[in-house]
Design a protein around this motif. Structure first.
Motif, PDB file in Angstrom:
ATOM      1  N   HIS A  89       0.870  -1.191   0.000  1.00  0.00           N
ATOM      2  CA  HIS A  89       0.000   0.000   0.000  1.00  0.00           C
ATOM      3  C   HIS A  89       0.900   1.233   0.000  1.00  0.00           C
ATOM      4  CE1 HIS A  89      -3.680   2.251   1.822  1.00  0.00           C
ATOM      5  NE2 HIS A  89      -3.141   2.891   0.812  1.00  0.00           N
ATOM      6  N   LEU A  90       0.786   2.045  -1.051  1.00  0.00           N
ATOM      7  CA  LEU A  90       1.556   3.285  -1.156  1.00  0.00           C
ATOM      8  C   LEU A  90       0.598   4.455  -0.998  1.00  0.00           C
ATOM      9  CD1 LEU A  90       4.383   4.461  -1.726  1.00  0.00           C
ATOM     10  CD2 LEU A  90       3.764   4.555  -4.133  1.00  0.00           C
ATOM     11  N   HIS A  91       0.866   5.325  -0.022  1.00  0.00           N
ATOM     12  CA  HIS A  91      -0.049   6.423   0.288  1.00  0.00           C
ATOM     13  C   HIS A  91       0.726   7.742   0.342  1.00  0.00           C
ATOM     14  CE1 HIS A  91      -3.389   8.633   1.958  1.00  0.00           C
ATOM     15  NE2 HIS A  91      -2.677   8.987   3.001  1.00  0.00           N
ATOM     16  N   VAL A  92       0.107   8.783  -0.212  1.00  0.00           N
ATOM     17  CA  VAL A  92       0.668  10.139  -0.136  1.00  0.00           C
ATOM     18  C   VAL A  92      -0.313  10.975   0.685  1.00  0.00           C
ATOM     19  CG1 VAL A  92       1.532  12.124  -1.403  1.00  0.00           C
ATOM     20  CG2 VAL A  92       1.694   9.840  -2.408  1.00  0.00           C
ATOM     21  N   PRO A  93       0.038  11.345   1.932  1.00  0.00           N
ATOM     22  CA  PRO A  93      -0.912  12.075   2.799  1.00  0.00           C
ATOM     23  C   PRO A  93      -1.379  13.391   2.180  1.00  0.00           C
ATOM     24  CG  PRO A  93       0.915  11.192   4.081  1.00  0.00           C
ATOM     25  CD  PRO A  93       1.279  10.987   2.635  1.00  0.00           C
ATOM     26  N   ALA A  94      -2.288  14.045   2.949  1.00  0.00           N
ATOM     27  CA  ALA A  94      -3.054  15.189   2.441  1.00  0.00           C
ATOM     28  C   ALA A  94      -3.933  14.701   1.295  1.00  0.00           C
ATOM     29  CB  ALA A  94      -2.160  16.338   2.009  1.00  0.00           C
ATOM     30  N   GLY A  95      -4.749  13.700   1.604  1.00  0.00           N
ATOM     31  CA  GLY A  95      -5.554  13.043   0.584  1.00  0.00           C
ATOM     32  C   GLY A  95      -6.606  13.926  -0.042  1.00  0.00           C
ATOM     33  N   ALA A  96      -6.937  15.070   0.578  1.00  0.00           N
ATOM     34  CA  ALA A  96      -7.946  15.958   0.002  1.00  0.00           C
ATOM     35  C   ALA A  96      -7.376  16.798  -1.137  1.00  0.00           C
ATOM     36  CB  ALA A  96      -8.517  16.878   1.090  1.00  0.00           C
ATOM     37  N   ILE A  97      -6.053  16.784  -1.311  1.00  0.00           N
ATOM     38  CA  ILE A  97      -5.415  17.620  -2.330  1.00  0.00           C
ATOM     39  C   ILE A  97      -5.054  16.748  -3.530  1.00  0.00           C
ATOM     40  CG2 ILE A  97      -3.472  19.145  -2.831  1.00  0.00           C
ATOM     41  CD1 ILE A  97      -3.295  19.724   0.166  1.00  0.00           C
ATOM     42  N   PRO A  98      -5.545  17.056  -4.741  1.00  0.00           N
ATOM     43  CA  PRO A  98      -5.167  16.265  -5.919  1.00  0.00           C
ATOM     44  C   PRO A  98      -3.678  16.416  -6.224  1.00  0.00           C
ATOM     45  CG  PRO A  98      -7.105  17.626  -6.346  1.00  0.00           C
ATOM     46  CD  PRO A  98      -6.537  18.094  -5.044  1.00  0.00           C
ATOM     47  N   LYS A  99      -3.051  15.317  -6.643  1.00  0.00           N
ATOM     48  CA  LYS A  99      -1.625  15.334  -6.953  1.00  0.00           C
ATOM     49  C   LYS A  99      -1.401  14.565  -8.239  1.00  0.00           C
ATOM     50  CE  LYS A  99      -1.176  14.620  -1.991  1.00  0.00           C
ATOM     51  NZ  LYS A  99      -2.569  14.164  -1.877  1.00  0.00           N
ATOM     52  N   ASP A 100      -0.423  15.032  -9.031  1.00  0.00           N
ATOM     53  CA  ASP A 100      -0.102  14.328 -10.258  1.00  0.00           C
ATOM     54  C   ASP A 100       1.275  14.762 -10.727  1.00  0.00           C
ATOM     55  OD1 ASP A 100      -0.423  12.535 -12.245  1.00  0.00           O
ATOM     56  OD2 ASP A 100      -1.985  13.610 -13.340  1.00  0.00           O
ATOM     57  N   GLY A 101       1.831  14.007 -11.661  1.00  0.00           N
ATOM     58  CA  GLY A 101       3.141  14.323 -12.206  1.00  0.00           C
ATOM     59  C   GLY A 101       4.122  13.181 -11.979  1.00  0.00           C
ATOM     60  N   PRO A 102       5.191  13.143 -12.798  1.00  0.00           N
ATOM     61  CA  PRO A 102       6.148  12.037 -12.703  1.00  0.00           C
ATOM     62  C   PRO A 102       7.288  12.250 -11.716  1.00  0.00           C
ATOM     63  CG  PRO A 102       6.669  13.395 -14.584  1.00  0.00           C
ATOM     64  CD  PRO A 102       5.470  14.032 -13.932  1.00  0.00           C
ATOM     65  N   SER A 103       7.397  13.455 -11.096  1.00  0.00           N
ATOM     66  CA  SER A 103       8.600  13.782 -10.328  1.00  0.00           C
ATOM     67  C   SER A 103       8.684  13.047  -8.988  1.00  0.00           C
ATOM     68  CB  SER A 103       8.668  15.290 -10.083  1.00  0.00           C
ATOM     69  OG  SER A 103       7.581  15.722  -9.306  1.00  0.00           O
ATOM     70  N   ALA A 104       7.641  12.323  -8.596  1.00  0.00           N
ATOM     71  CA  ALA A 104       7.699  11.583  -7.335  1.00  0.00           C
ATOM     72  C   ALA A 104       8.205  10.159  -7.526  1.00  0.00           C
ATOM     73  CB  ALA A 104       6.322  11.551  -6.679  1.00  0.00           C
ATOM     74  N   GLY A 105       8.609   9.788  -8.734  1.00  0.00           N
ATOM     75  CA  GLY A 105       9.043   8.414  -8.982  1.00  0.00           C
ATOM     76  C   GLY A 105      10.236   8.002  -8.143  1.00  0.00           C
ATOM     77  N   VAL A 106      11.221   8.897  -7.994  1.00  0.00           N
ATOM     78  CA  VAL A 106      12.411   8.587  -7.195  1.00  0.00           C
ATOM     79  C   VAL A 106      12.035   8.379  -5.734  1.00  0.00           C
ATOM     80  CG1 VAL A 106      14.541   9.587  -6.297  1.00  0.00           C
ATOM     81  CG2 VAL A 106      14.062   9.681  -8.740  1.00  0.00           C
ATOM     82  N   ALA A 107      11.173   9.277  -5.191  1.00  0.00           N
ATOM     83  CA  ALA A 107      10.771   9.161  -3.790  1.00  0.00           C
ATOM     84  C   ALA A 107       9.958   7.886  -3.554  1.00  0.00           C
ATOM     85  CB  ALA A 107       9.971  10.395  -3.371  1.00  0.00           C
ATOM     86  N   MET A 108       9.108   7.507  -4.523  1.00  0.00           N
ATOM     87  CA  MET A 108       8.329   6.268  -4.374  1.00  0.00           C
ATOM     88  C   MET A 108       9.253   5.051  -4.345  1.00  0.00           C
ATOM     89  SD  MET A 108       5.090   6.951  -6.900  1.00  0.00           S
ATOM     90  CE  MET A 108       3.754   8.059  -6.444  1.00  0.00           C
ATOM     91  N   THR A 109      10.250   5.022  -5.232  1.00  0.00           N
ATOM     92  CA  THR A 109      11.192   3.903  -5.254  1.00  0.00           C
ATOM     93  C   THR A 109      11.960   3.810  -3.939  1.00  0.00           C
ATOM     94  OG1 THR A 109      11.430   4.255  -7.639  1.00  0.00           O
ATOM     95  CG2 THR A 109      13.086   2.871  -6.563  1.00  0.00           C
ATOM     96  N   THR A 110      12.388   4.963  -3.427  1.00  0.00           N
ATOM     97  CA  THR A 110      13.128   4.981  -2.166  1.00  0.00           C
ATOM     98  C   THR A 110      12.260   4.473  -1.022  1.00  0.00           C
ATOM     99  OG1 THR A 110      14.410   6.852  -2.986  1.00  0.00           O
ATOM    100  CG2 THR A 110      14.473   6.433  -0.622  1.00  0.00           C
ATOM    101  N   ALA A 111      10.982   4.879  -0.976  1.00  0.00           N
ATOM    102  CA  ALA A 111      10.083   4.431   0.091  1.00  0.00           C
ATOM    103  C   ALA A 111       9.885   2.919   0.026  1.00  0.00           C
ATOM    104  CB  ALA A 111       8.746   5.157  -0.022  1.00  0.00           C
ATOM    105  N   LEU A 112       9.739   2.364  -1.178  1.00  0.00           N
ATOM    106  CA  LEU A 112       9.544   0.915  -1.307  1.00  0.00           C
ATOM    107  C   LEU A 112      10.795   0.144  -0.891  1.00  0.00           C
ATOM    108  CD1 LEU A 112       7.599   0.774  -4.705  1.00  0.00           C
ATOM    109  CD2 LEU A 112       6.698   0.297  -2.431  1.00  0.00           C
ATOM    110  N   VAL A 113      11.980   0.614  -1.310  1.00  0.00           N
ATOM    111  CA  VAL A 113      13.218  -0.063  -0.922  1.00  0.00           C
ATOM    112  C   VAL A 113      13.419   0.016   0.581  1.00  0.00           C
ATOM    113  CG1 VAL A 113      15.736  -0.028  -1.168  1.00  0.00           C
ATOM    114  CG2 VAL A 113      14.277   0.306  -3.175  1.00  0.00           C
ATOM    115  N   SER A 114      13.105   1.179   1.179  1.00  0.00           N
ATOM    116  CA  SER A 114      13.230   1.336   2.632  1.00  0.00           C
ATOM    117  C   SER A 114      12.307   0.368   3.359  1.00  0.00           C
ATOM    118  CB  SER A 114      12.923   2.774   3.035  1.00  0.00           C
ATOM    119  OG  SER A 114      12.844   2.905   4.431  1.00  0.00           O
ATOM    120  N   LEU A 115      11.074   0.229   2.863  1.00  0.00           N
ATOM    121  CA  LEU A 115      10.108  -0.666   3.500  1.00  0.00           C
ATOM    122  C   LEU A 115      10.578  -2.119   3.442  1.00  0.00           C
ATOM    123  CD1 LEU A 115       7.199  -1.286   4.613  1.00  0.00           C
ATOM    124  CD2 LEU A 115       6.517  -1.487   2.200  1.00  0.00           C
ATOM    125  N   LEU A 116      10.988  -2.545   2.274  1.00  0.00           N
ATOM    126  CA  LEU A 116      11.304  -3.954   2.078  1.00  0.00           C
ATOM    127  C   LEU A 116      12.664  -4.340   2.646  1.00  0.00           C
ATOM    128  CD1 LEU A 116       9.932  -4.215  -1.565  1.00  0.00           C
ATOM    129  CD2 LEU A 116       8.847  -5.049   0.517  1.00  0.00           C
TER     130      LEU A 116
END
Length: 809
Positions: free
Chosen positions: A672-699
């Motif tokens: 489960h990947l979650h980006v807080p402040a769920g009431a605010i719409p978010k989009d764009g490719p620039s979070a790809g590095v941060a998502m990869t880092t979060a997954l590697v940190s978790l696992l």
């Protein structure tokens, strides 16, 4: 007492002693009619409570109605029947005895109270008189009804005869039927007829007045024509001639273009041949008023003083060197052109010029509109402003054609007329919020306005003659560049106004905001001093913005608190420090100490995003639970961001062995990947590095460093691709207390745009691959990574200064 079939009526009431036609089409009603026609033809008629309901039951009808006899029935081809029914007497339903195949009920006669008196006689005669007047006003009522009413002697029969032929609502008819007293029925009927007569007579009076007014207008027209003929014979002028002469003088003095002057004289010739009462007269006169009021040759620019212009720009705004240089460059070129023009002996000729068309793009509160005002002041020109937010009709820009009633020029021409010069600084505010849907596309109408090759012959639909806008300096403002259509964006010189650093806000507050607010609240400028520590508390603890609007509001709040205490005669400290800020503004609304707490557990990384109000950090949280290999992404993310999350998971799965992660983790786990402040719409490719880092940190079970933020697009091969908004993101990361910022190596050129204080306080890591990012964010994860060789841009200040800056944040 009698048991009769009950026929519910929709929208009508049958009175006793009257014959009315009815139509029936429902199967239930047709069964009832067939049954009645085979017997004594008597039926109980009652009104339904709901006209729209079909198949009414005992609870859906009223209890008082009429016993009637069906005299005639006729079937029509569509399956319905037509009936001629005569009401016999009033009745009341005691109880229902059957519901299928149609309603039956036990009914009892319910006759009205018989009365004979002089008053009943008077009411009867008044009813006949009122009904006679009503018939004379209503064309669909035949005169024979009056004869029938005159021949009726029974007051009850008279009431029902008249009521049957009136346009009464079903509720009013039922109310009349339920009245027990003949006297009460006559009173209610008289009141209803009197009201109807008032309405009809008023309508007739209005129609008569309209016809009389038309006749009066024709009479006035003939008299005016006769008066004109008499004045011509006497050699006397009239008001119309004086008006035409005044318009002719205005046309000569307006110094219009040749085309506009020719059109104005043609319309003036048409006007002289029209009577003043003609509708076209006012349209043409308004058009000529607009033509003569425009500043065809009126300019406000005087002698150019570059040094004075620089002084004005420095007085009004802190920083913004690029924009100031651009304005001064334009003024310098303009001044040199003036000198050459003067030396060539062409002083009376206009100077050929190509005005710059600038577009200031930046978050709210950074000074876009106020900067345009300063530019107008430094140029010595007038300024006008037009807000484009929410404009959806291109006629707002180009105007309406004169064929429409109430047509007017567009807002461009209106603003030029209002400002009174043909070379103002014209601010097009919020150009990114202009509408574009089925109702219109005003941005397409702006293409001609903002094109230097075309705006010299701009044609408003109302004027329909060319007006020169080439001398106007257009300045557009926007919060975001993407919503502006590409053709419109191509016509403007884009200048980015990014957010301010804390040092910038400190200087702006000291130089501009504090003196302005002290003066606005009646406080002496030399009595109170805001020290640096106190202002930093306001900037960092009470505002979180790219501009300074909220900062100015907080400074205004401080001034109001001080003014209140002075007015109450209380002591006020002359120095506003952190203690005073805490006392006046309360506790800080924004805290930055949560970085360590949020990233203490594995699976949380710090990303940075950009919105219309500037940059801000975001925490990307990943969680793992037992499952069957599904991935859930939440936080109101757009399609591009969801695809980035999927790409990050695919990369981690492909490199699981190299990253010391169980390769089969996804087969027996859900992510489960979650980006807080769920009431605010978010989009764009620039979070790809941060998502990869979060997954590697978790696992891997290794927490991410709390002082590292990152941005960049990820590919399936682990490449880190460039993204936009580096300056806004770096400013947001610094405001949050981050000291190391990881960004794509191909964004290195964007570091040149960062302010010097920011470079002094932060360390920038330029990464080409995700391995370089992981080596910086997860230093304990070394085994399995390719030899990372990130480019590190260290802070230019000493470590002690960096640590102090981090603590103060």
């Amino acid at each position: 007492m009698e048991d009769l079939p009950v026929l519910p009526l929709r929208g009508t009431v049958v009175f006793p002693l009257t014959v009315v036609p009815l139509a029936a089409a429902q199967a239930r009603s047709l069964r009832l009619i067939d049954h009645v026609m085979s017997g004594d033809r008597r039926v109980a008629l009652v009104l339904q409570k709901d006209d729209e309901q079909e198949g009414a039951g005992p609870d859906d009808v009223l209890r008082i109605g009429t016993i009637a006899t069906i005299h005639q029935m006729m079937r029509v081809p569509d399956g319905s029947v037509r009936l001629a029914i005569q009401g016999v007497e009033r009745m009341r339903i005691e109880r229902f005895t059957q519901e299928e195949p149609f309603l039956r009920a036990t009914v009892v006669p319910f006759p009205e109270t018989a009365e004979t008196s002089v008053e009943i006689e008077a009411l009867s005669r008044n009813t006949v008189e009122l009904f006679q007047r009503l018939v004379s006003l209503v064309s669909h009522l035949p005169d024979e009804l009056v004869t029938a009413a005159l021949n009726v002697e029974d007051p009850r029969h008279l009431v029902y005869l008249v009521a049957t032929n009136l346009r009464m609502e079903p509720a009013e008819r039922q109310s009349l039927l339920e009245l027990d007293s003949i006297h009460a029925k006559l009173v209610q009927l008289n009141a209803f007829i009197a009201k109807e007569l008032d309405v009809l007579e008023l309508g007739k009076k209005i129609q008569s007045d309209v016809q009389e007014e038309l006749g009066k207008s024709q009479r006035e027209y003939y008299l005016r024509e006769q008066l004109k003929a008499i004045q011509r014979e006497l050699g006397e002028g009239d008001e119309t001639e004086a008006e035409l002469s005044q318009l002719r003088t205005k046309i000569d003095e307006a110094k219009m273009s040749e085309e506009a002057a020719r059109e104005a004289r043609r319309e003036l010739d048409r006007l002289s041949k029209l009577p003043t009462a003609a509708a076209e007269y006012g349209v043409i006169k308004t058009y000529l008023d607009w033509l003569t009021a425009l500043p065809w040759q009126t300019s406000s620019e005087g002698e150019i003083d570059v040094a004075k212009a620089r002084q004005i720009l420095e007085e009004d705004h802190y920083g913004l060197d690029r924009i100031k240089d651009r304005v001064l460059e334009y003024l310098a070129v303009r001044k040199l052109k003036q000198d050459l023009h003067r030396e060539a002996g062409e002083g009376d000729e206009p100077i050929p010029s190509r005005e710059p068309i600038l577009c200031f793009v930046g978050p709210p509160g950074v000074g876009k509109t106020s900067l345009a005002q300063s530019i107008a002041r430094s140029l010595g020109r007038e300024m006008t402003r037009m807000s484009l937010g929410g404009v959806r009709d291109e006629a707002e820009i180009r105007g309406h054609r004169r064929t429409y009633v109430g047509a007017m020029p567009g807002r461009i021409v209106q603003a030029i007329r209002r400002v009174g010069t043909n070379d103002p600084v014209f601010v097009l505010d919020e150009v990114d919020k202009i509408g574009n849907d089925w109702r219109g596309d005003p941005s397409s109408a702006l293409l001609e306005v903002l094109d230097p090759e075309q705006n010299g012959t701009f044609r408003d639909h109302y004027l329909d003659v060319a007006f020169d806008l080439s001398k106007v300096m257009f300045i557009a403002t926007a919060n975001l560049l993407d919503p502006i259509p590409a053709p419109l964006r191509d016509r403007m010189e884009i200048i980015d106004l990014n957010g301010y650093t804390d040092e910038d806000k400190l200087q702006i507050a000291r130089r501009y905001l504090i003196p302005k607010q002290l003066k606005a609240h009646g406080l002496p400028l030399d009595r109170f001093e805001f020290d640096e520590a106190g202002l930093l508390v306001v900037i960092r603890g009470h505002t979180r913005e790219a501009g300074v609007r909220n900062l100015e509001r907080e400074v205004g709040t401080l001034c109001r608190k001080i003014a209140t205490r002075l007015a109450e005669g209380r002591d006020v400290s002359p120095t506003i420090g952190p203690e005073q800020v805490r006392e006046y503004l309360g506790r800080a609304r924004f805290q930055y100490e949560e970085l360590a707490a949020r990233t203490a557990q594995p699976g949380v990384s710090i990303g940075v995003g950009v919105s219309s109000v500037g940059g801000d950090i975001m925490f990307l949280e990943a969680s793992r639970m037992a499952g069957k290999g599904t991935m859930t992404v939440t936080g109101q993310l757009g399609d591009v961001m969801r695809e980035s999350a999927q790409a990050a998971l695919s990369y981690v799965r492909s490199r699981a062995s190299d990253l010391n992660i169980d390769p089969a983790f996804f087969e027996k786990s859900d992510i489960h990947l979650h980006v807080p402040a769920g009431a605010i719409p978010k989009d764009g490719p620039s979070a790809g590095v941060a998502m990869t880092t979060a997954l590697v940190s978790l696992l891997s079970g290794i927490p991410v460093r709390e002082d590292v933020a990152m941005t960049g697009e990820i590919t399936l091969r682990g490449q880190v691709l460039p993204v936009g908004g580096i300056k806004e993101k770096a400013l947001a990361a610094r405001r949050a207390g981050v000291t190391t910022f990881v960004l794509p190596r191909r964004n290195e050129v964007d570091l040149d745009d960062l302010p010097a204080p920011l470079k002094d306080e932060m360390r920038f890591v330029l990464a080409t691959t995700i391995d370089e990012v992981l080596a910086e964010a997860l230093p304990q994860l070394r085994a399995g990574l390719a030899d990372p060789e990130p480019v590190i841009v260290p802070p230019r200040a000493s470590d002690s200064r960096r640590v102090a800056a981090q603590v103060s944040a």
